[in-house]
Design a protein around this motif. Structure first.
Motif, PDB file in Angstrom:
ATOM      1  N   ARG A 158       8.826  -2.351  -8.769  1.00  0.00           N
ATOM      2  CA  ARG A 158       9.700  -2.156  -9.992  1.00  0.00           C
ATOM      3  C   ARG A 158       9.169  -0.677 -10.461  1.00  0.00           C
ATOM      4  NH1 ARG A 158       8.745  -6.654 -14.198  1.00  0.00           N
ATOM      5  NH2 ARG A 158       9.099  -8.245 -12.796  1.00  0.00           N
ATOM      6  N   PHE A 204       7.422   0.666 -12.950  1.00  0.00           N
ATOM      7  CA  PHE A 204       6.149   0.782 -13.202  1.00  0.00           C
ATOM      8  C   PHE A 204       5.022   1.019 -12.158  1.00  0.00           C
ATOM      9  CE2 PHE A 204       4.864  -3.462 -13.006  1.00  0.00           C
ATOM     10  CZ  PHE A 204       3.408  -3.284 -12.642  1.00  0.00           C
ATOM     11  N   VAL A 210      -3.853  -4.305  -8.393  1.00  0.00           N
ATOM     12  CA  VAL A 210      -2.498  -5.176  -8.157  1.00  0.00           C
ATOM     13  C   VAL A 210      -3.028  -5.783  -6.809  1.00  0.00           C
ATOM     14  CG1 VAL A 210      -0.317  -5.128  -7.168  1.00  0.00           C
ATOM     15  CG2 VAL A 210      -0.991  -3.872  -9.394  1.00  0.00           C
ATOM     16  N   GLN A 211      -3.409  -5.161  -5.974  1.00  0.00           N
ATOM     17  CA  GLN A 211      -3.736  -5.828  -4.652  1.00  0.00           C
ATOM     18  C   GLN A 211      -4.756  -7.123  -4.561  1.00  0.00           C
ATOM     19  OE1 GLN A 211      -4.946  -3.112  -1.662  1.00  0.00           O
ATOM     20  NE2 GLN A 211      -3.796  -4.211   0.098  1.00  0.00           N
ATOM     21  N   ASP A 222      -5.507  -8.890  -7.515  1.00  0.00           N
ATOM     22  CA  ASP A 222      -4.876  -9.841  -8.092  1.00  0.00           C
ATOM     23  C   ASP A 222      -4.117 -10.783  -7.310  1.00  0.00           C
ATOM     24  OD1 ASP A 222      -5.892  -9.336 -10.450  1.00  0.00           O
ATOM     25  OD2 ASP A 222      -4.119  -8.767 -11.625  1.00  0.00           O
ATOM     26  N   LEU A 223      -3.373  -9.777  -6.160  1.00  0.00           N
ATOM     27  CA  LEU A 223      -2.610 -10.759  -5.201  1.00  0.00           C
ATOM     28  C   LEU A 223      -3.646 -11.537  -4.272  1.00  0.00           C
ATOM     29  CD1 LEU A 223       0.384  -8.247  -4.811  1.00  0.00           C
ATOM     30  CD2 LEU A 223       0.614 -10.311  -5.931  1.00  0.00           C
ATOM     31  N   ASN A 228       5.625 -12.255  -3.631  1.00  0.00           N
ATOM     32  CA  ASN A 228       4.902 -11.496  -5.060  1.00  0.00           C
ATOM     33  C   ASN A 228       4.713 -10.083  -4.611  1.00  0.00           C
ATOM     34  OD1 ASN A 228       4.262 -13.394  -6.831  1.00  0.00           O
ATOM     35  ND2 ASN A 228       2.351 -14.258  -5.795  1.00  0.00           N
ATOM     36  N   GLU A 277       0.813  -1.296   0.072  1.00  0.00           N
ATOM     37  CA  GLU A 277       0.174  -0.006   0.113  1.00  0.00           C
ATOM     38  C   GLU A 277       0.997   1.161  -0.095  1.00  0.00           C
ATOM     39  OE1 GLU A 277      -2.612  -0.466   3.229  1.00  0.00           O
ATOM     40  OE2 GLU A 277      -3.493  -2.134   2.306  1.00  0.00           O
ATOM     41  N   ARG A 328       8.281  -8.460  -5.611  1.00  0.00           N
ATOM     42  CA  ARG A 328       8.464  -8.514  -6.958  1.00  0.00           C
ATOM     43  C   ARG A 328       7.924  -7.467  -7.468  1.00  0.00           C
ATOM     44  NH1 ARG A 328       7.209 -14.511  -7.473  1.00  0.00           N
ATOM     45  NH2 ARG A 328       9.070 -15.572  -6.846  1.00  0.00           N
ATOM     46  N   PHE A 329       6.887  -6.579  -6.747  1.00  0.00           N
ATOM     47  CA  PHE A 329       6.186  -5.674  -7.500  1.00  0.00           C
ATOM     48  C   PHE A 329       7.160  -4.431  -7.294  1.00  0.00           C
ATOM     49  CE2 PHE A 329       2.147  -7.845  -8.351  1.00  0.00           C
ATOM     50  CZ  PHE A 329       1.727  -6.978  -9.412  1.00  0.00           C
ATOM     51  N   ARG A 340      -4.746 -14.533  -5.834  1.00  0.00           N
ATOM     52  CA  ARG A 340      -4.015 -15.591  -5.815  1.00  0.00           C
ATOM     53  C   ARG A 340      -3.707 -16.249  -4.450  1.00  0.00           C
ATOM     54  NH1 ARG A 340      -0.416 -17.112  -9.769  1.00  0.00           N
ATOM     55  NH2 ARG A 340      -2.549 -17.302 -10.716  1.00  0.00           N
TER      56      ARG A 340
END
Lengths: 112, 892
Positions: free
Chosen positions: B70, B72, B37-38, B40-41, B64, B26, B67-68, B44
């Motif tokens: 990055r 973008f 994003v949240q 999707d996570l 996971n 967050e 890994r975010f 999963r």
């Protein structure tokens, strides 16, 4: 003709979006990739690719419905734009052209 | 099951992803991406939990998330775009600030009484605190203006017993330490001796006794007192030169341009001319050294030669140390110099007086003198101050400020009932808690600011009175000092936070649904409000008790029978008053029938030591009088007889002693006992015992006292008893006679009873300070109580209406509304009384003659507190009780 460069991974993601048709969003795409290609990719990599493709104008997106397993959060659903479609077609045409140009015995035979 | 978390009934027993990872996401993820994003996570994560269990899923979730991290995901969208979708939560949006201000002013304007209570209370509290800061700043700034400041020290000494115990500390020195230490200790760059004296100054035909100071010529190179004219290096070099203040120059010559002019000072029997070699600017207010007349000190060669002068101590000596000097090393070297130089006189004095104590010299920083209790700035240095005074004042100021802040908190919380709806609406339309806190803190800042401005006006008004009480010359212009201004700003911010923080937190925490839905019940019991009221009245009652006790002690001190009659007694000073002059003076004075009697006495307080019962040494007050002294003061002689002219040998053989002397000496039969002044080889017999009387201040115990008529002792003053109500005529006669007999001596008179009162000036000041403090705290507490009572009456309007309809009487309603508050006031006594009893008992222990803490003080305090509180509360209660129930029941 101005060619837009597409990376290999981007191309596959773009194709997967097309495969999934109306239900293309992060997790679904990741799963589909896994299923179709056997590649285990991270969600973040898929998100990054989607983001890039959208910036390039090959994808467009809108917010979809929320579901309980997402903790009440909505999905972002992607669809391929005309530009994206064009790019895919171009690549395919180029590949087809190349395949057609290979003489029948030029490639070593592989047993399937 | 460690990983199971519950965050709501629907999600009970559903595993939740690790909180830290969620928080992290967050935090770093761009807001416009966060949702997908949240989501999707989470999706999963659910699958992972299902497939491989919570533990593994947690790990994968965290991985996971990481890994975010990055580019973008981190990159934010430009603000303009974002704010369309996600409205800004900025705390400082101009629109909202405008709205806050508008609402704040409307609120202040609508509730004039509360605004006034808050602003008046706070401004009194702030004014008190600011005044005290001003005072304290002045106190600690004493003597700091000298350019050589950190390196100026005063030479002091202590008397150490053979066992190594420090018996007493001595801030003064004689003529030796300055020059001898400078010669022997290389780190001492320069020294100055400074001595107070009085000189008779001729002004036209008038003779005025003028305080003059003697100093070494290094004075102006050590201290930074700028000269308007004259050369600071040579101004005090030659004898018969004098440096005067601009004030004195103006008074004597009508101009400050007085360089080279002549002043006449009395020297022996005649007036000698002194040349003005410098005119000094007025000494700063915060200086321990204040002079009008400064002369070069003259030390005779024979005095410097007399080694026993190491033991003659009567003035201040200051030194400058070199900047890299080690204080301990310098002190050690000083003592080496002393022991080497004074060797023989140490021995001879030890033999002569039987002294076993050792003198050890040390250095006191110049800036420490002003507030030092052990080594005070006296003997020519002025304004010595007691640090407890600052502490007590600060305590009172803090009390007052605290009480004012309590009012603010109480009233704001109590009034919030009315604002609950506003808070609810603000929250419903999306106001965040942080915004509400900002709003209420902002309001408290606004109120404090108003109070702050008002406080400055109050200070301006109160300064003259305060200066008089505190014996200061402070002015508002002192405020323009970076540190003090910073202090005031800090005070302002702290007060605003202190008074605004709690209400802001409470108000912003209201649940919007509750406040909007139904009648909002303001946090039922209100323990905080109640305990704050108790605290207020505890402080107020404490101060009432303190001022009552100080008042009665002061009354006791000023009205206690001193053991002698000080009414209608005029005191005049005449140095070196000879026996023949006394006779002449008495004869001349008695020519006027208003004058009843005249008795001489030594000037100032004398004390000495003598041997009694053979070898025992006793120290006592040594009074040189004649036979008229005791009858004039109506002091009875209990045993034996007074001095008498019928016994010519009285002056050489007889002494009188007081009862305490007899007790200390342990005499059963005092008459005829021998007092042995062995160092002068004189022996006296006791011929009478004088009743104990308070010859010194009542803050000291009666000490042994001995009366002598020894012819070699000089008289220094005369007591003149006059008939009651003849002051004007008598004084005229006394002045005429004095000027005729002693034309070269300055004439001044005092009344004995007024002088006695003057001894209790500091107590009088304490009394006034405490009284002010008590009145202010009571006042502020009561306006607070008034506000609370008003609110409580308002809240219960309907209840009162119903009660009246059902037949309740006005008194019973007043009682109903008042008892709650009076209970709180009574509870405060439980805390205030023991604390006050303890504190005042400790204070009274300073006085050997004192009043006892009586029950009455507490009863009176209780009565005052309760009746003032009752009057405050009942005013509102009565108003509420008198309202026509029809009106109150219809109101909605």
């Amino acid at each position: 003709m101005k060619r837009t460069y597409l990376g290999e991974f981007e191309e596959i993601v773009l194709l997967t979006v097309a495969v999934l048709n109306d239900a293309a969003y992060g997790v679904a795409i990741t799963d589909e990739l896994d299923r179709q290609t056997g590649r285990s990719v991270s969600i973040s990599a898929v998100h990054a690719a989607l983001h890039r493709l959208e910036e390039k104008g090959m994808l467009k997106s809108h917010m979809g419905d929320a579901t309980a397993e997402r903790g009440g959060r909505r999905k972002r659903l992607f669809t391929v734009t005309a530009l994206g479609s064009r790019a895919l077609h171009d690549i395919r045409a180029m590949r087809d052209q190349l395949w057609n140009s290979i003489s029948p015995n030029a490639l070593p035979a592989i047993s399937l | 099951m460690r990983t199971l978390r519950t965050s709501g009934p629907t999600e009970a027993f559903q595993p939740q992803p690790p909180r830290w990872a969620d928080r992290l996401l967050e935090w770093f993820c761009a807001p416009h991406l966060l949702e997908e994003v949240q989501g999707d996570l989470y999706e999963r994560y659910r699958r992972d939990v299902h497939r491989m269990g919570a533990k593994k899923a947690n790990q994968r979730y965290s991985a996971n998330v990481l890994r975010f991290i990055r580019p973008f995901a981190l990159k934010r969208k430009p603000t303009a775009q974002r704010s369309e979708q996600y409205p800004s939560l900025s705390l400082f949006s101009t629109d909202m600030i405008q709205n806050y201000l508008k609402i704040a002013f409307r609120n202040l304007a609508r509730n004039k009484a509360y605004s006034a209570i808050n602003i008046i209370g706070l401004s009194i509290g702030l004014a008190a605190a600011m005044l005290i800061m001003l005072y304290t700043k002045d106190e600690v700034s004493y003597d700091r203006f000298h350019a050589h400041n950190p390196f100026i020290y005063r030479i002091t000494s202590k008397s150490v017993t053979p066992a190594g115990i420090v018996e007493n500390q001595q801030p003064y020195t004689g003529i030796f330490p300055g020059p001898k230490f400078q010669a022997g200790v290389p780190e001492i760059i320069s020294f100055v001796r400074y001595q107070e004296n009085r000189k008779d100054l001729k002004q036209g035909n008038e003779v005025k006794s003028q305080t003059a100071y003697f100093a070494d010529s290094s004075f102006f190179s050590i201290f930074s007192f700028p000269l308007l004219s004259g050369d600071p290096k040579s101004a005090l070099k030659s004898p018969k030169s004098v440096v005067i203040s601009e004030e004195l120059a103006d008074k004597n010559f009508g101009t400050t341009n007085a360089l080279g002019k002549i002043l006449f000072f009395k020297e022996g029997d005649k007036f000698e001319p002194y040349t003005v070699t410098g005119v000094a600017k007025k000494c700063p207010q915060n200086s321990s050294i204040k002079f009008d007349v400064l002369m070069p000190i003259e030390v005779k060669a024979e005095d410097m030669a007399d080694n026993e002068n190491w033991f003659s101590v009567f003035m201040n000596t200051f030194v400058i140390l070199s900047p890299n000097a080690n204080l301990k090393a310098v002190e050690a070297k000083m003592n080496q110099v002393y022991v080497a130089d004074a060797q023989e006189s140490i021995k001879s004095v030890a033999k002569k007086f039987g002294i076993t104590n050792k003198t050890v010299y040390s250095l006191q920083p110049f800036t420490d003198m002003h507030l030092s209790k052990e080594l005070p700035a006296s003997n020519g240095l002025v304004d010595e101050s007691n640090p407890t005074f600052s502490y007590i004042l600060s305590g009172i100021a803090l009390f007052i400020l605290l009480i004012a802040c309590i009012n603010f908190v109480n009233l704001t919380v109590a009034r919030s009932l009315k604002r609950a709806k506003e808070i609810g609406v603000r929250k419903a339309v999306g106001g965040a808690r942080a915004q509400l806190i900002m709003q209420f803190l902002g309001e408290s800042f606004l109120l404090c600011f108003a109070a702050f401005l008002f406080a400055i006006v109050l200070i301006e008004l109160a300064l003259p009175t305060f200066n008089q009480l505190a014996n200061k010359a402070l002015s508002l212009s002192y405020l323009f000092d970076a540190k003090l201004v910073a202090g005031y700003i800090i005070l302002f911010i702290v007060t605003s936070l202190l008074s605004g923080f709690y209400p802001a937190l409470v108000l912003s925490g209201y649940n919007p649904v509750q406040t909007l839905y139904s009648r909002f019940n303001l946090s039922g019991k209100n323990y905080l409000q109640k305990s704050l009221v108790v605290l207020q009245f505890t402080l107020a009652s404490f101060l009432i008790i303190a001022s009552l006790t100080i008042y009665s002690q002061f009354n006791y001190l000023t009205s206690k029978d001193l053991g002698y009659d000080d009414k209608n007694l005029v005191v005049i000073d005449k140095s070196n008053l000879k026996r023949s002059e006394v006779k002449l003076l008495k004869e001349e004075l008695l020519k006027d029938q208003n004058i009843l009697d005249v008795a001489p006495k030594n000037g100032g307080f004398w004390g000495t030591v003598a041997k009694i019962n053979g070898e025992t040494q006793l120290s006592f007050a040594y009074e040189t009088v004649n036979e008229t002294y005791l009858p004039l003061f109506k002091i009875p002689v209990l045993k034996g007889r007074n001095f008498s002219t019928a016994f010519p040998s009285d002056s050489s053989q007889s002494v009188l002693v007081n009862e305490t002397f007899v007790k200390k000496a342990g005499w059963k039969n005092p008459l005829g006992q021998v007092v042995d002044f062995w160092f002068k080889n004189e022996k006296y017999h006791v011929i009478g015992v004088v009743k104990d009387h308070h010859f010194a201040s009542l803050s000291q115990e009666i000490k042994p006292q001995l009366f002598t008529m020894k012819a070699a002792n000089e008289y220094g003053k005369a007591f003149i008893k006059i008939k009651p109500n003849t002051e004007t005529a008598s004084l005229q006669h006394i002045e005429k006679v004095f000027k005729k007999l002693f034309p070269l001596n300055p004439y001044s008179y005092k009344f004995m009873d007024q002088e006695n009162l003057k001894r209790y000036e500091s107590e009088a000041k304490w009394k006034q300070m405490m009284l002010f403090g008590a009145i202010l705290t009571i006042f502020i507490s009561c306006i607070g109580l008034f506000g609370l009572a008003t609110l409580s009456a308002e809240r219960r309007t309907k209840e009162i209406g119903i009660r009246k309809v059902l037949g309740a009487s006005v008194p019973s309603i007043v009682q109903l509304l008042s008892t709650d508050f009076l209970k709180l006031v009574s509870i405060s006594f439980i805390f205030a009384f023991p604390a006050a009893w303890y504190a005042m008992d400790e204070w009274l222990k300073n006085y050997p003659y004192r009043v006892n803490m009586s029950v009455w003080v507490f009863l009176v305090t209780a009565f005052i507190a309760i009746s003032i509180a009752f009057l405050t509360v009942s005013w509102q209660s009565l108003r509420a009780a008198m309202i026509n129930p029809v009106a109150s029941l219809r109101s909605e």
